[in-house]
Design a protein around this motif. Sequence first.
Motif, mmCIF file in Angstrom:
data_model
loop_
_atom_site.group_PDB
_atom_site.id
_atom_site.type_symbol
_atom_site.label_atom_id
_atom_site.label_comp_id
_atom_site.label_asym_id
_atom_site.label_seq_id
_atom_site.Cartn_x
_atom_site.Cartn_y
_atom_site.Cartn_z
ATOM 1 N N ASP A 42 -66.065 29.463 62.441
ATOM 2 C CA ASP A 42 -64.711 29.831 63.026
ATOM 3 C C ASP A 42 -64.236 29.229 64.250
ATOM 4 O O ASP A 42 -62.988 28.735 64.229
ATOM 5 C CB ASP A 42 -64.670 31.218 63.115
ATOM 6 N N HIS A 45 -63.241 25.468 63.119
ATOM 7 C CA HIS A 45 -61.985 25.403 62.655
ATOM 8 C C HIS A 45 -60.947 25.610 63.712
ATOM 9 O O HIS A 45 -59.803 24.884 63.606
ATOM 10 C CB HIS A 45 -61.984 26.583 61.512
ATOM 11 N N PRO A 51 -60.855 22.402 57.752
ATOM 12 C CA PRO A 51 -61.097 23.728 57.052
ATOM 13 C C PRO A 51 -62.587 24.530 57.136
ATOM 14 O O PRO A 51 -63.438 23.797 57.536
ATOM 15 C CB PRO A 51 -61.201 23.267 55.305
ATOM 16 N N LEU A 52 -62.825 25.617 57.089
ATOM 17 C CA LEU A 52 -64.146 26.092 57.349
ATOM 18 C C LEU A 52 -65.203 25.679 56.526
ATOM 19 O O LEU A 52 -66.287 25.376 57.077
ATOM 20 C CB LEU A 52 -63.977 27.800 57.051
ATOM 21 N N ASP A 270 -55.034 24.495 56.012
ATOM 22 C CA ASP A 270 -56.198 25.304 56.698
ATOM 23 C C ASP A 270 -57.062 25.416 55.643
ATOM 24 O O ASP A 270 -58.223 25.643 55.982
ATOM 25 C CB ASP A 270 -55.506 26.626 57.000
ATOM 26 N N ASP A 271 -56.623 25.749 54.414
ATOM 27 C CA ASP A 271 -57.569 25.977 53.149
ATOM 28 C C ASP A 271 -57.617 24.833 52.394
ATOM 29 O O ASP A 271 -57.976 24.958 50.987
ATOM 30 C CB ASP A 271 -57.139 27.272 52.663
ATOM 31 N N GLY A 275 -57.847 19.318 57.167
ATOM 32 C CA GLY A 275 -56.577 19.861 57.923
ATOM 33 C C GLY A 275 -55.807 19.143 58.764
ATOM 34 O O GLY A 275 -55.572 17.916 58.354
#
Length: 476
Positions: A42, A45, A51-52, A270-271, A275
């Motif tokens: 996290d 990110h 992205p995570l 983000d997903d 990114g």
Amino acid sequence: MEAIRKAREAAGWWAGLSFRERRAHLLSWKRIIAARSDELGDVIHAETGKPLGDALLEIMLAVEHLDWAARNAERVLKRRRVRSGLLAADQGAALEYRPLGVIGVIGPWNYPVYTPLGSVSYALAAGNAVVFKPSEHTPRTGEWLAAAWAEAVPSPVLQVLTGDGAIGAQLVAAGVDKIAFTGSAATGRKVMAACAQSLTPVVIEGGGKDAMIVAADADLDAAAKAAAFGGFGNAGQTCAGVERVYVERSVYPEFLAKLAAIAENLQPGDDGPYGRMTVPAQVDIVRRHVDDALARGGKAVVGGPESIKPPYVFPVVLAEVPEDSAAVTEETFGPTVVVNPVGSLDEAVSLANATSFGLAASIFSKDTGRSRALARRLRTGAASINSVLGFAGVPALPFGGVGDSGFGRVHGADGLREFSRAQSVTWRRFSAPMEVMSLSRDPAVLDRAVKLFRIRHARGATPRPADPRSPGRPGA
């Protein structure tokens, strides 16, 4: 600098531990990182925009290297006997690798865990204390790693200093025993110049302009997927990714179509598959390279200037770009890929090597033997066959480049030795049968030694013919 003073004190304790004791501490740190990888992911990110899932992959790779360094340091660096040889038969001999002391590590923002831990883990495993300066764009990631260390090992063997380039300059000038720097070649030159003032050794990773070579017999689907991953993954912000692709002309149109089909369907977010650009200034470099390539006659197969929508850059595939354009000669560090046709694999190798960088490359062909031969001709520190970045997940392999990509190595046995100093020790086992290392040596003993030397090393040599114009040697 207070951090260096603390590191010096801690280094004495850390170096005094056995390999097994250091391994236990390092593995405790590893377990904390692995157990809380979601938490660290996290942070990565939030700071980088990746992205995570990509953040977690980075952590997993870093932990594999940490584990390898901890478990293999003793095997690589332990004291070992070596043969003395005939001339020193009376001497016993051994080689040992000793810690350097305090290592300064200056890390990048694109892989704020994997890349700096490539130096930090191996330096710690070799018995050094480390002062780590993370990028000013990812300070929280560095602080998280330091807090995890303090929990596992309550000693300032690892410390973190946050701040901009001025803090890095202070670290370089603070009297550490080695600097490990990752960043641009331009900044690497400044670091090296500063280190030269005190003869502080340095290992530098200065980026790359990495090429992929696609042979006519390659699996084009696999090659296109790999080019997309290497070129667009992490928003193209990968020093050993893919920025140039050279494809044999007979399969060039088909490969280009397959890569374009992948790129057209990628939507950063983000997903998403990748990114935002981590550093706003990098967007300007991407824009300049795309504009220059098109102005020089290159073709935008996918995207173009309109793909640049800060903080995101959508995929850009450029084709038939002149080899002297900025998009080919300079590191772009963005989600753009240049694809050019070549008439032969020899031409591909020549163009791949026509750069000041030399970090990594990849080759796609069904002929593995030929691919290995091509890899040996590439002026790079690493090469992958039928994959990209394959070496990144192999802890036993060293990593580093040549030219503007820097010098020195991290990872593997070479990485452990990079942060050590070799110490050679001899001891006299018995009186020498022929004492020649003496100011009072017997001429007859030296004569016998010379005869034995010639028997051993000059046997089979053709004697030089005597020169009739030369006077005879006295007593000959």
